[in-house]
Design a protein around this motif. Structure first.
Motif, PDB file in Angstrom:
ATOM      1  N   ALA A 237      -9.988  -2.822  -0.759  1.00 23.76           N
ATOM      2  CA  ALA A 237      -9.823  -1.558   0.194  1.00 23.76           C
ATOM      3  C   ALA A 237     -10.554  -0.852   1.255  1.00 23.76           C
ATOM      4  CB  ALA A 237      -9.958  -0.770  -0.732  1.00 23.76           C
TER       5      ALA A 237
ATOM      6  N   THR B 203      -4.493   1.463  -6.723  1.00 26.72           N
ATOM      7  CA  THR B 203      -3.876   0.439  -5.871  1.00 26.72           C
ATOM      8  C   THR B 203      -5.481  -0.932  -5.341  1.00 26.72           C
ATOM      9  OG1 THR B 203      -2.706   2.342  -4.512  1.00 26.72           O
ATOM     10  CG2 THR B 203      -3.398   0.179  -3.246  1.00 26.72           C
ATOM     11  N   LYS B 204      -6.603   0.002  -6.170  1.00 28.40           N
ATOM     12  CA  LYS B 204      -7.874  -0.670  -5.915  1.00 28.40           C
ATOM     13  C   LYS B 204      -7.726  -1.793  -6.488  1.00 28.40           C
ATOM     14  CE  LYS B 204     -10.634   2.953  -3.292  1.00 28.40           C
ATOM     15  NZ  LYS B 204     -12.350   3.691  -3.284  1.00 28.40           N
TER      16      LYS B 204
ATOM     17  N   GLU C 217      -5.646   6.174  -4.372  1.00 29.54           N
ATOM     18  CA  GLU C 217      -6.819   5.410  -4.472  1.00 29.54           C
ATOM     19  C   GLU C 217      -7.215   3.912  -6.190  1.00 29.54           C
ATOM     20  OE1 GLU C 217      -9.468   7.807  -0.905  1.00 29.54           O
ATOM     21  OE2 GLU C 217      -9.457   8.366  -2.867  1.00 29.54           O
TER      22      GLU C 217
ATOM     23  N   TRP D 255      -4.706   0.608   5.525  1.00 26.88           N
ATOM     24  CA  TRP D 255      -5.598   1.886   4.629  1.00 26.88           C
ATOM     25  C   TRP D 255      -5.483   3.118   4.902  1.00 26.88           C
ATOM     26  CZ3 TRP D 255      -6.322   0.890  -1.316  1.00 26.88           C
ATOM     27  CH2 TRP D 255      -7.038   2.117  -1.694  1.00 26.88           C
TER      28      TRP D 255
ATOM     29  N   VAL E  20      -4.516  -5.076   4.908  1.00 24.20           N
ATOM     30  CA  VAL E  20      -5.207  -3.837   4.740  1.00 24.20           C
ATOM     31  C   VAL E  20      -6.070  -2.885   5.123  1.00 24.20           C
ATOM     32  CG1 VAL E  20      -7.034  -3.557   2.200  1.00 24.20           C
ATOM     33  CG2 VAL E  20      -5.173  -5.584   2.091  1.00 24.20           C
TER      34      VAL E  20
ATOM     35  N   LEU F   7       0.710  -1.605   0.062  1.00 24.82           N
ATOM     36  CA  LEU F   7      -0.392   0.197  -0.193  1.00 24.82           C
ATOM     37  C   LEU F   7       0.560   1.298  -0.799  1.00 24.82           C
ATOM     38  CD1 LEU F   7      -2.491  -0.911   2.860  1.00 24.82           C
ATOM     39  CD2 LEU F   7      -2.965  -1.455   0.211  1.00 24.82           C
TER      40      LEU F   7
END
Length: 252
Positions: free
Chosen positions: A251, A240-241, A237, A201, A197, A139
């Protein structure tokens, strides 16, 4: 730079600076903050990851973890040398802060810093074992990729060049983390991975700073930013999602 143009106007029009002698005070302050945050985050991140090297499930994983620690320390040194041109004592600096210091796992400091140093807030939280460290590295590695793309264009040329050299190294760290998460997921460790996560996150998201920051315009005028905190976070976002979806994770 034209003789009749102020440094402020020069920077606002996309100019670059190349050495400390012509750096105005306000620019210097923001530049030093940027470099200090990077160096402190790299050294704190390396210190935290060093503690989990021997938790790696195999030799390959331990070699990868040790390489990440080495390269993050080297990345910090690259930027610390530029800080040295502004009068910073690099040797004293590296040993001055408690890089291994961490808060409790349940602490919640948002984007604020502690008295330790200028590390991003996320590096104040402890890692809990191998899978947790790999998820955090994935992340945060994606976040660093977004930030490196931004900072590789800063108006202080030596720093921009340093960040351009650092970018592919950090990108490889994120790739190694993705490989590690994939291997763990294939072994049926999905629940633990998802828990990590969920934990990391919001803490990584906070590293982009406040969405309503009022400094963006002044930093853009100095050539030290091109995007707002919100724009960088949104980019992270989305990217990474997509990575997490491919790994069967969600996420937070």
């Amino acid at each position: 730079m034209a003789e009749d143009m102020s440094i402020e106007s020069y920077l606002a029009q996309g100019g670059v600076l190349t050495n400390p002698t012509n750096v105005p005070p306000r620019y210097r302050a923001e530049l030093m903050k940027l470099m200090t945050t990077f160096v402190d985050s790299e050294l704190a991140g390396a210190a935290g990851f060093a503690d989990v090297i021997n938790a790696g499930p195999g030799i390959k994983e331990r070699i990868a973890a040790a390489k990440i620690v080495l390269e993050k320390t080297d990345n910090a040194d690259r930027v610390l040398k530029i800080m040295g041109e502004f009068g910073v004592d690099g040797d004293r600096y590296a040993s001055h802060h408690p890089w291994t210091a961490r808060l409790g796992r349940d602490a919640d400091i948002g984007a604020s810093r502690t008295e330790h140093d200028m590390r991003l807030a996320v590096f104040n939280y402890p890692l809990e074992g191998w899978s947790d460290a790999v998820v955090m590295n994935l992340l945060m590695g994606r976040a660093v990729a977004v930030q490196m793309a931004e900072f590789s264009m800063v108006s202080y040329q030596p720093l921009a060049e340093a960040f351009r050299a650092v970018a592919p190294v950090e990108a490889r760290h994120a790739e190694l983390a993705a490989e590690g998460v994939t291997k763990l997921a294939e072994s049926g460790d999905t629940a633990a991975l998802q828990a990590s996560v969920d934990y990391w996150w919001p803490r990584v998201a906070a590293s982009f700073g406040a969405a309503d920051s009022t400094k963006a315009d002044s930093l853009k005028a100095m050539g030290l930013r091109k995007s707002t905190n919100a724009e960088l976070k949104t980019r992270w976002e989305a990217e990474t999602k997509s990575v997490l979806d491919g790994l069967g994770l969600k996420a937070a």
